[in-house]
Design an enzyme around this catalytic site. Sequence first.
Site, PDB file in Angstrom:
ATOM      1  N   HIS A 135      30.434 -14.434 -38.664  1.00  0.00           N
ATOM      2  CA  HIS A 135      29.249 -14.187 -39.487  1.00  0.00           C
ATOM      3  C   HIS A 135      29.618 -13.058 -40.453  1.00  0.00           C
ATOM      4  O   HIS A 135      30.456 -12.213 -40.114  1.00  0.00           O
ATOM      5  CB  HIS A 135      28.123 -13.746 -38.533  1.00  0.00           C
ATOM      6  CG  HIS A 135      26.797 -13.528 -39.171  1.00  0.00           C
ATOM      7  ND1 HIS A 135      26.487 -12.396 -39.871  1.00  0.00           N
ATOM      8  CD2 HIS A 135      25.682 -14.289 -39.191  1.00  0.00           C
ATOM      9  CE1 HIS A 135      25.233 -12.469 -40.307  1.00  0.00           C
ATOM     10  NE2 HIS A 135      24.724 -13.605 -39.907  1.00  0.00           N
ATOM     11  N   ASP A 212      31.126  -9.513 -31.277  1.00  0.00           N
ATOM     12  CA  ASP A 212      29.860  -9.736 -31.960  1.00  0.00           C
ATOM     13  C   ASP A 212      29.068 -10.656 -31.033  1.00  0.00           C
ATOM     14  O   ASP A 212      29.305 -11.864 -30.980  1.00  0.00           O
ATOM     15  CB  ASP A 212      30.109 -10.390 -33.323  1.00  0.00           C
ATOM     16  CG  ASP A 212      28.818 -10.849 -33.981  1.00  0.00           C
ATOM     17  OD1 ASP A 212      27.763 -10.843 -33.314  1.00  0.00           O
ATOM     18  OD2 ASP A 212      28.861 -11.239 -35.163  1.00  0.00           O
ATOM     19  N   GLN A 215      24.736 -13.752 -30.785  1.00  0.00           N
ATOM     20  CA  GLN A 215      24.263 -15.058 -30.307  1.00  0.00           C
ATOM     21  C   GLN A 215      24.511 -15.252 -28.816  1.00  0.00           C
ATOM     22  O   GLN A 215      24.062 -16.245 -28.255  1.00  0.00           O
ATOM     23  CB  GLN A 215      24.945 -16.195 -31.082  1.00  0.00           C
ATOM     24  CG  GLN A 215      24.653 -16.230 -32.572  1.00  0.00           C
ATOM     25  CD  GLN A 215      23.189 -16.564 -32.892  1.00  0.00           C
ATOM     26  OE1 GLN A 215      22.412 -16.978 -32.040  1.00  0.00           O
ATOM     27  NE2 GLN A 215      22.805 -16.353 -34.133  1.00  0.00           N
ATOM     28  N   LYS A 238      16.833 -11.325 -31.685  1.00  0.00           N
ATOM     29  CA  LYS A 238      17.331 -12.656 -31.310  1.00  0.00           C
ATOM     30  C   LYS A 238      17.125 -12.915 -29.821  1.00  0.00           C
ATOM     31  O   LYS A 238      17.550 -13.922 -29.285  1.00  0.00           O
ATOM     32  CB  LYS A 238      18.815 -12.789 -31.660  1.00  0.00           C
ATOM     33  CG  LYS A 238      19.071 -12.834 -33.174  1.00  0.00           C
ATOM     34  CD  LYS A 238      20.496 -13.193 -33.468  1.00  0.00           C
ATOM     35  CE  LYS A 238      20.931 -12.830 -34.862  1.00  0.00           C
ATOM     36  NZ  LYS A 238      20.368 -13.691 -35.910  1.00  0.00           N
ATOM     37  N   CYS A 376      25.125 -17.420 -43.350  1.00  0.00           N
ATOM     38  CA  CYS A 376      25.884 -16.166 -43.469  1.00  0.00           C
ATOM     39  C   CYS A 376      27.321 -16.359 -43.009  1.00  0.00           C
ATOM     40  O   CYS A 376      27.913 -15.475 -42.371  1.00  0.00           O
ATOM     41  CB  CYS A 376      25.234 -15.025 -42.699  1.00  0.00           C
ATOM     42  SG  CYS A 376      23.589 -14.660 -43.263  1.00  0.00           S
TER      43      CYS A 376
HETATM   44  N1  7TS Z   1      26.461 -12.028 -35.813  1.00  0.00           N
HETATM   45  C1  7TS Z   1      26.071 -13.283 -35.566  1.00  0.00           C
HETATM   46  C2  7TS Z   1      26.970 -14.194 -34.795  1.00  0.00           C
HETATM   47  C3  7TS Z   1      24.836 -13.719 -36.019  1.00  0.00           C
HETATM   48  O1  7TS Z   1      24.458 -14.988 -35.772  1.00  0.00           O
HETATM   49  C4  7TS Z   1      24.002 -12.828 -36.740  1.00  0.00           C
HETATM   50  C5  7TS Z   1      22.702 -13.262 -37.318  1.00  0.00           C
HETATM   51  C6  7TS Z   1      24.446 -11.519 -36.931  1.00  0.00           C
HETATM   52  C7  7TS Z   1      25.690 -11.159 -36.464  1.00  0.00           C
HETATM   53  C8  7TS Z   1      23.628 -10.503 -37.634  1.00  0.00           C
HETATM   54  O2  7TS Z   1      22.560 -10.085 -36.844  1.00  0.00           O
HETATM   55  P1  7TS Z   1      21.486  -9.057 -37.400  1.00  0.00           P
HETATM   56  O3  7TS Z   1      20.436  -9.032 -36.355  1.00  0.00           O
HETATM   57  O4  7TS Z   1      22.176  -7.762 -37.561  1.00  0.00           O
HETATM   58  O5  7TS Z   1      21.020  -9.617 -38.704  1.00  0.00           O
HETATM   59  N2  7TS Z   1      22.636 -14.639 -37.584  1.00  0.00           N
HETATM   60  C9  7TS Z   1      21.705 -15.283 -38.294  1.00  0.00           C
HETATM   61  C10 7TS Z   1      21.737 -16.657 -38.444  1.00  0.00           C
HETATM   62  O6  7TS Z   1      22.561 -17.397 -37.938  1.00  0.00           O
HETATM   63  N3  7TS Z   1      20.691 -17.033 -39.204  1.00  0.00           N
HETATM   64  O7  7TS Z   1      20.019 -15.938 -39.566  1.00  0.00           O
HETATM   65  C11 7TS Z   1      20.636 -14.834 -39.007  1.00  0.00           C
END
Ligand code: 7TS
Length: 419
Positions: A135, A212, A215, A238, A376
């Site tokens: 991502h 990371d 997910q 999430k 992303c």
């Molecule tokens: N890493 C992964 C694997 C993700 O799926 C996401 C967000 C992030 C990092 C970033 O997370 P945040 O909470 O800091 O924004 N993924 C997604 C997605 O797949 N669709 O919208 C956000």
Amino acid sequence: MEALQSEKINIKTTLDPYKYRPDFPILSQKVHDNTLVYFDNAATTQKPIQVIESINQYYRISNANVHRAIHLLGERATNGYEEARVRAARFINAESERQIVFTRGTTESINLVANSWGRKFLEPGDEIILTEMEHHSNLIPWQLLTHQMGAKLRFIPFKADGTLDFPVFEQILSNKTKLVAVIHMSNVFGTINPIKRIIRMAHDRGVPVLLDAAQSVPHLPIDVQNLDCDFLAFSGHKMLGPTGIGALYAKVRLLENMDPYQGGGEMISSVWLENATWNEIPHKFEAGTPNIAGAFGFKAAMDYLDNIGMQKITLYEQAITTYALDKMMEIDGMIIYGSAPERGGAISFNLGNIHPHDLAHYLDQQGIAVRAGHHCAQTVMRKLNIAATTRASFYFYNTFEEVDYFVEQLKSAVAFFNF
Ligand code: 7TS
């Protein structure tokens, strides 16, 4: 079909989503005259009343700043905030709550490591290994860092099935490698990467590993001591929690050796006009007033998940994902990206020549929320030679009936767009 039906019944006995759905007020609403089917959980999850109430109660009876006030409200706020830290440590089986830094989420956690660890320890010529399926949050911070430091990025490629190419990893892992930073579960393919193997290989060369886990922590039981990862980043939103709060887990030795990333109140010990000394970990990484209400909500979210049981959630999601994949693959013109044997509940696909945005719009009219776009992960799309996909992603409150309705609507989209 018989096998599917029996699987459906079996799983219903282990986790009954209908038991939990009344806790999620948002799910019972109608959108465009249809009952909402929320399949965009990889982007963010919905919040149960327990989480909403904990935030409400915090503002109604406990609101004050943390770690400073000598009054009852200050004590309540501080206690709640610190209890959330203990809760987060227990959720991922960290040895100590000192290893949990609250951040805005996965993105900020990774940026913290890039700045606090990377700028101190990286030297020109050093290398950081990522995968090709990151991502942007686990790519751009390392691009910024390596460009600044004269260091270099190397990549473990992904194969056609959405799994990693280990022979290449073996080749690029070298004395120059200073960090391996990998996505645990892909938000595009759903692949659960074999991180224990990655960690073992990196540790054999004395290289630390960042996961990371945006997910994975929401969907799998995670035990950082068993994994032996060095850094782990995740987001509250999430996993039923509010937006604007997440965490960085790290080994104590690493946190103690890292410099602060942001300066301000709370992160200091003593301050003079020309210099200062730092607070203990984890506070030296939490400059300024934190997201206190967010921490209260995050704690309630982790309580909720643990009350169900993460193992149970994983098994149910695997079953609903298998069920969805089987039914989707029966549709003419269906292309599904990624077929890893170990996978979670994010399914990226294209249907004939329907543009993903058109399909997402069509599904929205039927009450179904999915994501369309590059997720992303533009570099993943580029390697797949596509501009975008549509993505359905599940959580434990999704039902097999919703999947049936979704598949029915995909079929009607084929007729509607007439390809
Ligand atoms: N890493 C992964 C694997 C993700 O799926 C996401 C967000 C992030 C990092 C970033 O997370 P945040 O909470 O800091 O924004 N993924 C997604 C997605 O797949 N669709 O919208 C956000």
